[in-house]
Design a protein around this motif. Structure first.
Motif, PDB file in Angstrom:
ATOM      1  N   ALA A  99      20.686 -13.577  -9.387  1.00  0.00           N
ATOM      2  CA  ALA A  99      20.345 -12.496 -10.313  1.00  0.00           C
ATOM      3  C   ALA A  99      18.850 -12.241 -10.235  1.00  0.00           C
ATOM      4  CB  ALA A  99      20.739 -12.866 -11.740  1.00  0.00           C
ATOM      5  N   THR A 122      21.140 -15.706 -19.006  1.00  0.00           N
ATOM      6  CA  THR A 122      21.399 -15.778 -17.567  1.00  0.00           C
ATOM      7  C   THR A 122      21.286 -17.205 -17.048  1.00  0.00           C
ATOM      8  OG1 THR A 122      20.581 -13.514 -17.282  1.00  0.00           O
ATOM      9  CG2 THR A 122      20.686 -14.897 -15.311  1.00  0.00           C
ATOM     10  N   SER A 163      29.203  -8.529  -7.943  1.00  0.00           N
ATOM     11  CA  SER A 163      28.334  -9.046  -9.001  1.00  0.00           C
ATOM     12  C   SER A 163      27.407 -10.073  -8.373  1.00  0.00           C
ATOM     13  CB  SER A 163      29.185  -9.632 -10.136  1.00  0.00           C
ATOM     14  OG  SER A 163      28.370 -10.009 -11.229  1.00  0.00           O
ATOM     15  N   ALA A 164      27.217 -11.222  -9.011  1.00  0.00           N
ATOM     16  CA  ALA A 164      26.306 -12.235  -8.481  1.00  0.00           C
ATOM     17  C   ALA A 164      26.733 -12.639  -7.077  1.00  0.00           C
ATOM     18  CB  ALA A 164      26.299 -13.458  -9.403  1.00  0.00           C
ATOM     19  N   GLY A 166      26.711 -10.603  -4.682  1.00  0.00           N
ATOM     20  CA  GLY A 166      27.174  -9.384  -4.029  1.00  0.00           C
ATOM     21  C   GLY A 166      26.225  -8.811  -2.989  1.00  0.00           C
ATOM     22  N   GLN A 189      27.931  -2.502  -8.910  1.00  0.00           N
ATOM     23  CA  GLN A 189      27.249  -3.781  -8.709  1.00  0.00           C
ATOM     24  C   GLN A 189      26.492  -4.118  -9.987  1.00  0.00           C
ATOM     25  OE1 GLN A 189      26.295  -6.221  -5.924  1.00  0.00           O
ATOM     26  NE2 GLN A 189      25.564  -7.165  -7.838  1.00  0.00           N
ATOM     27  N   HIS A 190      26.771  -5.280 -10.550  1.00  0.00           N
ATOM     28  CA  HIS A 190      26.028  -5.701 -11.732  1.00  0.00           C
ATOM     29  C   HIS A 190      24.584  -5.988 -11.329  1.00  0.00           C
ATOM     30  CE1 HIS A 190      30.219  -7.399 -12.949  1.00  0.00           C
ATOM     31  NE2 HIS A 190      30.139  -6.100 -13.168  1.00  0.00           N
ATOM     32  N   TYR A 252      30.348  -6.156 -18.994  1.00  0.00           N
ATOM     33  CA  TYR A 252      29.803  -5.719 -17.709  1.00  0.00           C
ATOM     34  C   TYR A 252      29.634  -4.204 -17.699  1.00  0.00           C
ATOM     35  CZ  TYR A 252      31.323 -10.350 -16.187  1.00  0.00           C
ATOM     36  OH  TYR A 252      31.513 -11.693 -16.065  1.00  0.00           O
ATOM     37  N   SER A 255      31.269  -1.397 -14.895  1.00  0.00           N
ATOM     38  CA  SER A 255      32.474  -2.211 -14.868  1.00  0.00           C
ATOM     39  C   SER A 255      33.273  -1.942 -13.603  1.00  0.00           C
ATOM     40  CB  SER A 255      33.335  -1.900 -16.097  1.00  0.00           C
ATOM     41  OG  SER A 255      34.654  -2.347 -15.915  1.00  0.00           O
ATOM     42  N   GLY A 278      31.231 -12.560  -6.907  1.00  0.00           N
ATOM     43  CA  GLY A 278      30.778 -12.395  -8.281  1.00  0.00           C
ATOM     44  C   GLY A 278      31.356 -13.419  -9.227  1.00  0.00           C
ATOM     45  N   ASP A 282      35.818  -9.574 -13.660  1.00  0.00           N
ATOM     46  CA  ASP A 282      35.706  -8.120 -13.653  1.00  0.00           C
ATOM     47  C   ASP A 282      36.204  -7.566 -12.324  1.00  0.00           C
ATOM     48  OD1 ASP A 282      35.038  -5.569 -14.566  1.00  0.00           O
ATOM     49  OD2 ASP A 282      33.038  -5.665 -13.666  1.00  0.00           O
ATOM     50  N   MET A 310      35.180 -13.891  -8.700  1.00  0.00           N
ATOM     51  CA  MET A 310      35.793 -12.564  -8.698  1.00  0.00           C
ATOM     52  C   MET A 310      36.834 -12.408  -7.588  1.00  0.00           C
ATOM     53  SD  MET A 310      32.688 -10.026  -9.968  1.00  0.00           S
ATOM     54  CE  MET A 310      33.335  -8.598  -9.098  1.00  0.00           C
TER      55      MET A 310
END
Length: 350
Positions: A99, A122, A163-164, A166, A189-190, A252, A255, A278, A282, A310
């Motif tokens: 992140a 986080t 996400s993480a 990604g 993408q988060h 998220y 989303s 991720g 989600d 994910m």
């Protein structure tokens, strides 16, 4: 929880140490990458916070070396207002950092409490993530899945969720795509607030696609990768136009479930859904809906993901028609794009 702070600013290290120790964290400090690597030879933190611009070894190289030798989660803490720092932060995500967060400026800053709250949340979440070592090796070219498994029809959109972890998968996937993609690509993408512009520029630097921040109601064009603006969910309408929706406090935003459900509702089997690395779940349910509509759904092979939660969640729901590493996903899309262009020109795939 044990935290290693890596930052060349003694003021920032003192600030972060004060905040983290007040929350019960055990803290150690390193003023540069070389010192961090020496400390890690005899100290095992639960998580590392990483600056990006330091004398000697920068945050990108330090993160890459940490992940080569140690299975440690790394979170980048940098200044979003500094374009150079934010750009380097994107490369650090590419190296496997989980992140990127905005660096707190001090107790007098207007957003200080928000920055500290995001940092603490986080660190607590990411410290629980199981990380695998990431040796820097050249992967062999993947075999393309057989055409019989690709599904019928002329697909109209590709929806991607990550996400993480990604960005690492996205770089491999997007850089492997042929220049002419016959469909628009939508990405949920988060990413932390304030870093969207840098993320867009980084994506544009690693692939041949045009990368754009979507606008509500705009017609989606083939060969363009669309991102939602900060604070918005991305979807489509029945006319293949971008449909943006504000967040209502969801965990998220953007989303992945929202993106996949929207594409399933309006395109059904004329879509491709891709779930990448991720945390959490989600996208799993939305991808399952997309598959139930007959769409081609692809999930990143969990062993190739920085974080496999994910992908595994989608596989557990039987949402995947294909489970592939990112380079194989790129090869599959290129094969389908070639077939689509052949059909459109009446060549019948020859």
């Amino acid at each position: 929880m044990r935290v290693l702070i890596v930052d060349d600013s003694p003021v920032l290290r003192m600030l972060l140490r004060s905040v983290l120790e007040s929350e019960g964290f055990e803290v150690r400090e390193a003023e540069n990458g070389e010192q961090a690597l020496r400390l890690l030879a005899g100290y095992q933190p639960d998580i590392v916070t990483m600056d990006v611009h330091m004398p000697g070894m920068d945050g990108y190289e330090t993160t890459a070396r940490i992940l080569e030798k140690y299975a440690l989660p790394v979170v980048v803490v940098t200044a979003s207002a500094d374009p150079h720092a934010a750009a380097t932060a994107m490369h650090t995500l590419e190296a496997g950092a989980l992140a990127v967060l905005e660096k707190p400026l001090g107790p007098g800053a207007a957003n200080f409490e928000a920055c500290i709250d995001a940092l603490l949340r986080t660190l607590r979440r990411m410290a629980q993530v199981k990380i695998v070592r990431r040796p820097r090796v050249i992967k062999p070219s993947p075999a393309t899945p057989k055409a019989a498994s690709l599904g019928a029809g002329s697909q109209k959109v590709v929806a991607i969720a990550a996400s993480a972890g990604g960005p690492a998968a996205l770089k491999t996937l997007l850089s492997g795509l042929a220049t002419q993609q016959p469909w628009p690509l939508l990405l949920a993408q988060h990413i932390a607030l304030g870093f969207l512009g840098s993320f867009r520029d980084w994506l544009a630097s690693v692939c041949s696609l045009r990368v754009s921040i979507a606008e509500h109601g705009q017609a989606l064009q083939p060969g363009v990768l669309y991102l939602p603006p900060d604070g918005s969910h991305l979807g489509i309408d029945e006319n293949l136009r971008a449909h943006l929706q504000g967040s209502n406090g969801e965990l998220y935003c953007p989303s992945a479930d929202h993106l996949f459900r929207s594409v399933a509702q309006h395109l059904g089997n004329l879509a491709i859904g891709i779930q990448l690395s991720g945390m959490g779940r989600d996208g799993a349910e939305g991808l399952a809906v997309l598959r139930s509509q007959g769409a081609l759904t692809i999930v990143q092979e969990p062993t190739s993901a920085v974080i496999d939660a994910m992908p595994k969640a989608a596989i557990q729901l039987q949402a995947a028609r294909q489970v592939l590493a990112p380079e194989a996903i790129a090869a599959l899309l290129n094969s389908m794009a070639l077939r689509d262009r052949s059909h459109s020109t009446g060549q019948g795939g020859t």
